[in-house]
Design an enzyme around this catalytic site. Structure first.
Site, PDB file in Angstrom:
ATOM      1  N   SER A  17       0.801  -1.222   0.000  1.00 36.48           N
ATOM      2  CA  SER A  17       0.000   0.000   0.000  1.00 36.48           C
ATOM      3  C   SER A  17       0.838   1.278   0.000  1.00 36.48           C
ATOM      4  O   SER A  17       0.477   2.244  -0.702  1.00 36.48           O
ATOM      5  CB  SER A  17      -0.963   0.000   1.194  1.00 36.48           C
ATOM      6  OG  SER A  17      -1.921  -1.018   1.019  1.00 36.48           O
ATOM      7  N   LYS A  66      -9.634  -5.761  10.636  1.00 35.11           N
ATOM      8  CA  LYS A  66     -10.769  -5.123   9.948  1.00 35.11           C
ATOM      9  C   LYS A  66     -12.044  -5.108  10.798  1.00 35.11           C
ATOM     10  O   LYS A  66     -12.870  -4.211  10.676  1.00 35.11           O
ATOM     11  CB  LYS A  66     -11.039  -5.807   8.603  1.00 35.11           C
ATOM     12  CG  LYS A  66      -9.939  -5.539   7.571  1.00 35.11           C
ATOM     13  CD  LYS A  66     -10.277  -6.137   6.213  1.00 35.11           C
ATOM     14  CE  LYS A  66      -9.101  -5.974   5.265  1.00 35.11           C
ATOM     15  NZ  LYS A  66      -9.358  -6.537   3.929  1.00 35.11           N
ATOM     16  N   ASP A 102     -12.897  -2.732  -0.447  1.00 31.38           N
ATOM     17  CA  ASP A 102     -12.439  -3.967  -1.098  1.00 31.38           C
ATOM     18  C   ASP A 102     -13.410  -4.405  -2.202  1.00 31.38           C
ATOM     19  O   ASP A 102     -13.002  -4.752  -3.311  1.00 31.38           O
ATOM     20  CB  ASP A 102     -12.325  -5.110  -0.077  1.00 31.38           C
ATOM     21  CG  ASP A 102     -11.084  -4.986   0.797  1.00 31.38           C
ATOM     22  OD1 ASP A 102     -10.102  -4.361   0.357  1.00 31.38           O
ATOM     23  OD2 ASP A 102     -11.112  -5.523   1.925  1.00 31.38           O
ATOM     24  N   ALA A 131     -13.411 -11.332   3.063  1.00 36.53           N
ATOM     25  CA  ALA A 131     -13.311 -10.783   1.708  1.00 36.53           C
ATOM     26  C   ALA A 131     -14.578 -11.103   0.900  1.00 36.53           C
ATOM     27  O   ALA A 131     -15.083 -10.260   0.157  1.00 36.53           O
ATOM     28  CB  ALA A 131     -12.072 -11.317   1.004  1.00 36.53           C
ATOM     29  N   ALA A 155     -21.653 -24.194   6.715  1.00 35.60           N
ATOM     30  CA  ALA A 155     -22.470 -23.343   7.597  1.00 35.60           C
ATOM     31  C   ALA A 155     -22.149 -21.866   7.394  1.00 35.60           C
ATOM     32  O   ALA A 155     -23.030 -21.009   7.463  1.00 35.60           O
ATOM     33  CB  ALA A 155     -22.242 -23.743   9.056  1.00 35.60           C
ATOM     34  N   MET A 218      -8.735 -13.509  -5.818  1.00 35.65           N
ATOM     35  CA  MET A 218      -8.370 -12.314  -5.025  1.00 35.65           C
ATOM     36  C   MET A 218      -6.896 -12.326  -4.629  1.00 35.65           C
ATOM     37  O   MET A 218      -6.320 -11.293  -4.353  1.00 35.65           O
ATOM     38  CB  MET A 218      -9.229 -12.247  -3.769  1.00 35.65           C
ATOM     39  CG  MET A 218     -10.659 -11.886  -4.051  1.00 35.65           C
ATOM     40  SD  MET A 218     -11.432 -11.467  -2.487  1.00 35.65           S
ATOM     41  CE  MET A 218     -13.115 -11.283  -3.021  1.00 35.65           C
ATOM     42  N   GLY A 242      -5.709 -10.913  -8.139  1.00 34.35           N
ATOM     43  CA  GLY A 242      -6.367  -9.796  -7.452  1.00 34.35           C
ATOM     44  C   GLY A 242      -5.515  -8.549  -7.293  1.00 34.35           C
ATOM     45  O   GLY A 242      -5.853  -7.679  -6.467  1.00 34.35           O
TER      46      GLY A 242
HETATM   47  P1  NDP Z   1     -10.762 -15.126   5.946  1.00 35.82           P
HETATM   48  O1  NDP Z   1      -9.756 -15.762   6.859  1.00 35.82           O
HETATM   49  O2  NDP Z   1     -11.805 -14.258   6.496  1.00 35.82           O
HETATM   50  O3  NDP Z   1     -11.528 -16.301   5.123  1.00 35.82           O
HETATM   51  C1  NDP Z   1     -10.803 -17.348   4.549  1.00 35.82           C
HETATM   52  C2  NDP Z   1     -11.696 -18.147   3.611  1.00 35.82           C
HETATM   53  O4  NDP Z   1     -10.868 -19.071   2.901  1.00 35.82           O
HETATM   54  C3  NDP Z   1     -12.754 -18.986   4.318  1.00 35.82           C
HETATM   55  O5  NDP Z   1     -13.872 -19.081   3.486  1.00 35.82           O
HETATM   56  C4  NDP Z   1     -12.043 -20.352   4.455  1.00 35.82           C
HETATM   57  O6  NDP Z   1     -12.939 -21.447   4.530  1.00 35.82           O
HETATM   58  C5  NDP Z   1     -11.331 -20.406   3.123  1.00 35.82           C
HETATM   59  N1  NDP Z   1     -10.158 -21.281   3.089  1.00 35.82           N
HETATM   60  C6  NDP Z   1      -8.990 -21.107   3.743  1.00 35.82           C
HETATM   61  N2  NDP Z   1      -8.115 -22.068   3.398  1.00 35.82           N
HETATM   62  C7  NDP Z   1      -8.758 -22.870   2.504  1.00 35.82           C
HETATM   63  C8  NDP Z   1      -8.374 -24.032   1.782  1.00 35.82           C
HETATM   64  N3  NDP Z   1      -7.155 -24.573   1.907  1.00 35.82           N
HETATM   65  N4  NDP Z   1      -9.279 -24.606   0.942  1.00 35.82           N
HETATM   66  C9  NDP Z   1     -10.504 -24.060   0.803  1.00 35.82           C
HETATM   67  N5  NDP Z   1     -10.932 -22.964   1.465  1.00 35.82           N
HETATM   68  C10 NDP Z   1     -10.055 -22.369   2.311  1.00 35.82           C
HETATM   69  O7  NDP Z   1      -9.884 -14.380   4.828  1.00 35.82           O
HETATM   70  P2  NDP Z   1     -10.345 -13.125   3.949  1.00 35.82           P
HETATM   71  O8  NDP Z   1     -11.727 -13.406   3.474  1.00 35.82           O
HETATM   72  O9  NDP Z   1     -10.065 -11.874   4.675  1.00 35.82           O
HETATM   73  O10 NDP Z   1      -9.311 -13.160   2.711  1.00 35.82           O
HETATM   74  C11 NDP Z   1      -9.435 -14.117   1.677  1.00 35.82           C
HETATM   75  C12 NDP Z   1      -8.353 -13.871   0.642  1.00 35.82           C
HETATM   76  O11 NDP Z   1      -8.625 -12.687  -0.083  1.00 35.82           O
HETATM   77  C13 NDP Z   1      -6.948 -13.690   1.264  1.00 35.82           C
HETATM   78  O12 NDP Z   1      -6.027 -14.422   0.472  1.00 35.82           O
HETATM   79  C14 NDP Z   1      -6.710 -12.219   1.138  1.00 35.82           C
HETATM   80  O13 NDP Z   1      -5.332 -11.919   1.014  1.00 35.82           O
HETATM   81  C15 NDP Z   1      -7.453 -11.912  -0.162  1.00 35.82           C
HETATM   82  N6  NDP Z   1      -7.828 -10.493  -0.264  1.00 35.82           N
HETATM   83  C16 NDP Z   1      -7.356  -9.801  -1.346  1.00 35.82           C
HETATM   84  C17 NDP Z   1      -7.671  -8.464  -1.500  1.00 35.82           C
HETATM   85  C18 NDP Z   1      -7.142  -7.725  -2.675  1.00 35.82           C
HETATM   86  O14 NDP Z   1      -7.184  -6.493  -2.660  1.00 35.82           O
HETATM   87  N7  NDP Z   1      -6.672  -8.409  -3.706  1.00 35.82           N
HETATM   88  C19 NDP Z   1      -8.502  -7.743  -0.513  1.00 35.82           C
HETATM   89  C20 NDP Z   1      -8.979  -8.588   0.579  1.00 35.82           C
HETATM   90  C21 NDP Z   1      -8.624  -9.901   0.671  1.00 35.82           C
HETATM   91  P3  NDP Z   1     -13.516 -21.928   5.959  1.00 35.82           P
HETATM   92  O15 NDP Z   1     -14.644 -20.994   6.289  1.00 35.82           O
HETATM   93  O16 NDP Z   1     -13.974 -23.320   5.700  1.00 35.82           O
HETATM   94  O17 NDP Z   1     -12.375 -21.836   6.943  1.00 35.82           O
END
Ligand code: NDP
Length: 278
Positions: A17, A66, A102, A131, A155, A218, A242
């Site tokens: 950033s 966040k 975002d 995200a 869920a 992303m 992303g």
């Molecule tokens: P969270 O920790 O809130 O959510 C993670 C998600 O990924 C959950 O749905 C989780 O599933 C799933 N997950 C994690 N590992 C695995 C796996 N091995 N196989 C399948 N599903 C998996 O993270 P965020 O939502 O904050 O971020 C998600 C991604 O988006 C990150 O990589 C982040 O860097 C990216 N991002 C990019 C941005 C950009 O500007 N390009 C902006 C914001 C985010 P479960 O619920 O089952 O645990």
């Protein structure tokens, strides 16, 4: 006087950033400084309070703060409210305002740079974390015909669909995706899981990829992600990481703070070159 901004997180050393905002400032002639702010995991509020007391004007907020930023903001935009998370804080005479840029960043990257119209689009959103929640309202506002949220933990997908409270949105686990998909195909696939460059692509049926106009991850990096590679193999017309979303969300924060929208294309190109050379 130079106005101070920063990105706050833990860890924060990796954040791109500062480089992005420095380019925006040069391009628009705005007199700002933008630094990295490492907050202790239990010290978000104290670190933000100190930054404000020292004259700080605004913050970008990243992992894992966040949700705390959401609570810190006294006033919030509707999209921050819908996301349940804040990635941009603005400090002014009226107090603390929280926004979430975002989702709109991703929508701009997809509909602008990548030229994929979202109106009437059938979307598969993979992942149900912060995200995914952040992009849901902007996707719906852009006119998506339907959004199916598929997540490893079913869920959470059901919960997110319930929170959206919109008949266009449904949620399911990966195992029910084949059934939920029905006969139609998806035009847009979005990977919002945090599975990284070295993990496998999310376990979604091959049929979900077929016919898609765009598979958007992303995550970003120097090479295509496993999700992008799988989508290309299975004939998706276009794939993207992303990085454009990162630059677009930053531009929207900059606009909120400074009242001027920077051009994103040259900044994205420069960031792409930097990442490739890193
Ligand atoms: P969270 O920790 O809130 O959510 C993670 C998600 O990924 C959950 O749905 C989780 O599933 C799933 N997950 C994690 N590992 C695995 C796996 N091995 N196989 C399948 N599903 C998996 O993270 P965020 O939502 O904050 O971020 C998600 C991604 O988006 C990150 O990589 C982040 O860097 C990216 N991002 C990019 C941005 C950009 O500007 N390009 C902006 C914001 C985010 P479960 O619920 O089952 O645990």
């Amino acid at each position: 006087m130079t106005d101070r901004y920063a990105v706050i997180g833990n860890p924060i050393a990796h954040s791109r950033s500062p480089a992005i905002h420095a380019q925006f400032a040069r391009q628009t002639g705005q007199d700002i400084s933008y630094e990295r702010l490492l907050a202790p995991l239990d010290g978000f509020v104290a670190t933000v309070d100190a930054f404000r007391a020292a004259g700080g004007r605004g913050l970008n907020v990243t992992v894992p703060f966040k949700l705390q930023a959401f609570d810190y903001a006294l006033r919030r935009s509707p999209r921050a409210q819908a996301a349940g998370a804040v990635n941009t804080l603005a400090f002014d005479a009226d107090g603390v305002f929280g926004d979430n840029t975002d989702g709109v960043g991703m929508v701009r990257d997809i509909s602008g740079r990548l030229g994929v119209a979202l109106a009437g689009c059938r979307v598969l959103l993979v992942g149900a974390g912060g995200a995914a929640r952040g992009v849901l309202l902007p996707l719906l506002e852009a006119g998506a015909a339907s959004v199916l949220i598929a997540n490893r933990t079913a869920a959470k997908a059901h919960h997110l669909a319930g929170v959206a409270d919109d008949s266009r949105v449904r949620g399911c686990g990966f195992d029910a995706l084949e059934h939920e998909r029905g006969a139609g195909s998806f035009e847009l696939l979005v990977n919002a899981t945090s599975a990284g460059l070295d993990d496998a692509a999310p376990p979604i049926p091959d049929a979900c990829y077929r016919g898609a106009r765009l598979a958007y991850d992303m995550v970003y990096g120097a090479r295509p992600t496993p999700f992008m590679l799988r989508a290309s193999e299975l004939g998706c017309a276009r794939v993207s990481d992303g990085l454009g979303m990162l630059v677009e969300q930053a531009a929207e924060s900059f606009r909120l703070w400074r009242g001027v929208r920077p051009a994103t294309a040259p900044v994205l190109q420069r960031m792409r070159e930097e990442i490739a050379g890193a």
